[in-house]
Scaffold this motif. Structure first.
Motif, PDB file in Angstrom:
ATOM      1  N   VAL A 157       0.824  -1.205   0.000  1.00 33.49           N
ATOM      2  CA  VAL A 157       0.000   0.000   0.000  1.00 33.49           C
ATOM      3  C   VAL A 157       0.860   1.258   0.000  1.00 33.49           C
ATOM      4  N   MET A 158       1.987   1.244   0.715  1.00 34.59           N
ATOM      5  CA  MET A 158       2.854   2.416   0.755  1.00 34.59           C
ATOM      6  C   MET A 158       3.570   2.629  -0.577  1.00 34.59           C
ATOM      7  N   ALA A 159       3.913   1.539  -1.251  1.00 34.56           N
ATOM      8  CA  ALA A 159       4.579   1.661  -2.556  1.00 34.56           C
ATOM      9  C   ALA A 159       3.663   2.363  -3.562  1.00 34.56           C
ATOM     10  N   ILE A 160       2.392   1.958  -3.589  1.00 32.01           N
ATOM     11  CA  ILE A 160       1.456   2.572  -4.523  1.00 32.01           C
ATOM     12  C   ILE A 160       1.110   3.988  -4.079  1.00 32.01           C
ATOM     13  N   TYR A 161       1.069   4.220  -2.782  1.00 30.01           N
ATOM     14  CA  TYR A 161       0.811   5.582  -2.294  1.00 30.01           C
ATOM     15  C   TYR A 161       1.908   6.534  -2.771  1.00 30.01           C
ATOM     16  N   ILE A 162       3.146   6.087  -2.676  1.00 27.88           N
ATOM     17  CA  ILE A 162       4.270   6.918  -3.125  1.00 27.88           C
ATOM     18  C   ILE A 162       4.199   7.141  -4.631  1.00 27.88           C
ATOM     19  N   CYS A 163       3.907   6.076  -5.374  1.00 25.69           N
ATOM     20  CA  CYS A 163       3.778   6.225  -6.835  1.00 25.69           C
ATOM     21  C   CYS A 163       2.648   7.184  -7.187  1.00 25.69           C
ATOM     22  N   GLY A 164       1.541   7.088  -6.440  1.00 22.23           N
ATOM     23  CA  GLY A 164       0.427   7.988  -6.689  1.00 22.23           C
ATOM     24  C   GLY A 164       0.775   9.428  -6.398  1.00 22.23           C
ATOM     25  N   THR A 165       1.576   9.643  -5.351  1.00 23.13           N
ATOM     26  CA  THR A 165       1.994  10.997  -5.003  1.00 23.13           C
ATOM     27  C   THR A 165       2.925  11.572  -6.061  1.00 23.13           C
ATOM     28  N   VAL A 166       3.854  10.747  -6.539  1.00 27.59           N
ATOM     29  CA  VAL A 166       4.846  11.227  -7.500  1.00 27.59           C
ATOM     30  C   VAL A 166       4.248  11.371  -8.903  1.00 27.59           C
ATOM     31  N   PHE A 167       3.470  10.368  -9.324  1.00 26.07           N
ATOM     32  CA  PHE A 167       2.990  10.351 -10.707  1.00 26.07           C
ATOM     33  C   PHE A 167       1.494  10.589 -10.860  1.00 26.07           C
ATOM     34  N   GLY A 168       0.714  10.390  -9.791  1.00 27.68           N
ATOM     35  CA  GLY A 168      -0.739  10.406  -9.894  1.00 27.68           C
ATOM     36  C   GLY A 168      -1.309  11.701 -10.441  1.00 27.68           C
ATOM     37  N   ALA A 169      -0.958  12.830  -9.796  1.00 23.82           N
ATOM     38  CA  ALA A 169      -1.509  14.120 -10.224  1.00 23.82           C
ATOM     39  C   ALA A 169      -1.052  14.473 -11.640  1.00 23.82           C
TER      40      ALA A 169
END
Length: 270
Positions: A157-169
């Motif tokens: 969950v933390m790996a995807i959270y970080i990816c979402g923060t970096v690339f999501g927006a």
């Protein structure tokens, strides 16, 4: 209590927060889309740099302390969500079925499509935490409470959270802008789709959609806000009682097929 007395971690976190807020929000138009850079992104990148082992600025033990503090903060987050949910229940009823059903789309995208791919790529129980939702703050709280952030599910969950923060927006800002420019979907539908449960992603998406449909900016923001609110309120229960149990069930069934050796080696968190 020793974790809370580690002032070095708290001071570094405060400094990173101040620097990130001073940089502020940066928007870069790219065609009909927009690249949106938020303070959370800067803090994530700066934190990754200073925690690089070769720099020796933060020790491994201090990183574990920081993880423990994060687990405590998720309790505060859950409390805040509870305070938000109560007064907002009437808004959920007013928003209607069209907004509420969108949570099914999140489920289909993450669990039905994401889980088999994650297992096939070699992820073990990490795939459960990574794909049971889009993994924003409320979803982290669910995994932290059920499994702990030190577990395989917590790492996922933390790996995807970080990816979402970096690339999501960045990603959602671009794709929302280009979809809006193609005039395939109604702007209100795009606005509802931008409410994925992340304030930063919603801001990037609505900014891009409003650029294409400036005359409907207020309605776009209204539908996006209602959608985001519903995703936060309905989504936390949907993920807890539907998505996570189904993800666990599918993981047990798909692992022997897509990754036969992984089930024997991987963790057995349940």
């Amino acid at each position: 209590m020793d974790v809370l007395k580690n002032w070095k971690i708290h001071i570094i976190a405060l400094i990173l927060a101040i620097i990130s807020e001073l940089i502020g929000v940066k928007k870069i138009p790219v065609g009909p889309g927009v690249l949106l850079f938020l303070p959370m992104l800067y803090a994530m990148i700066l934190g990754g740099i200073i925690s690089w082992p070769k720099l020796k600025m933060i020790k491994a033990g201090e990183m574990k302390h920081a993880t423990s503090v994060l687990s405590l903060l998720t309790l505060i987050l859950v409390t805040k969500l509870g305070v938000i949910i109560g007064p907002s229940l009437n808004k959920v009823a007013e928003a209607g079925f069209a907004l509420s059903i969108q949570e099914l789309g999140h489920f289909l995208g993450t669990v039905v499509l994401g889980l088999p791919i994650a297992i096939a790529l070699g992820l073990g129980r990490e795939s459960v935490g990574a794909t049971f939702s889009i993994d924003r703050e409320p979803n982290i709280a669910i995994i932290a409470e059920k499994y702990g952030l030190d577990s395989a599910e917590g790492r996922g969950v933390m790996a995807i959270y970080i990816c979402g923060t970096v690339f999501g927006a960045i990603w959602i800002g671009l794709i929302a802008g280009f979809l809006a420019a193609m005039h395939i979907f109604h702007p209100y539908a795009l606005a509802m789709g931008s409410g994925v449960g992340s304030g930063s992603m919603m801001a990037a998406a609505t900014g891009a959609i409003a650029t294409v449909f400036p005359e409907q900016k207020e309605q776009i923001l209204m539908y996006a806000g209602a959608s985001n609110l519903l995703t936060t309120i309905v989504g936390i229960y949907f993920c807890l009682f539907v998505s996570l149990p189904i993800t666990n069930y599918l993981y047990k069934r798909l692992s022997p097929i897509l990754s036969p050796n992984r089930l024997k080696k991987g963790g057995a968190s349940q």
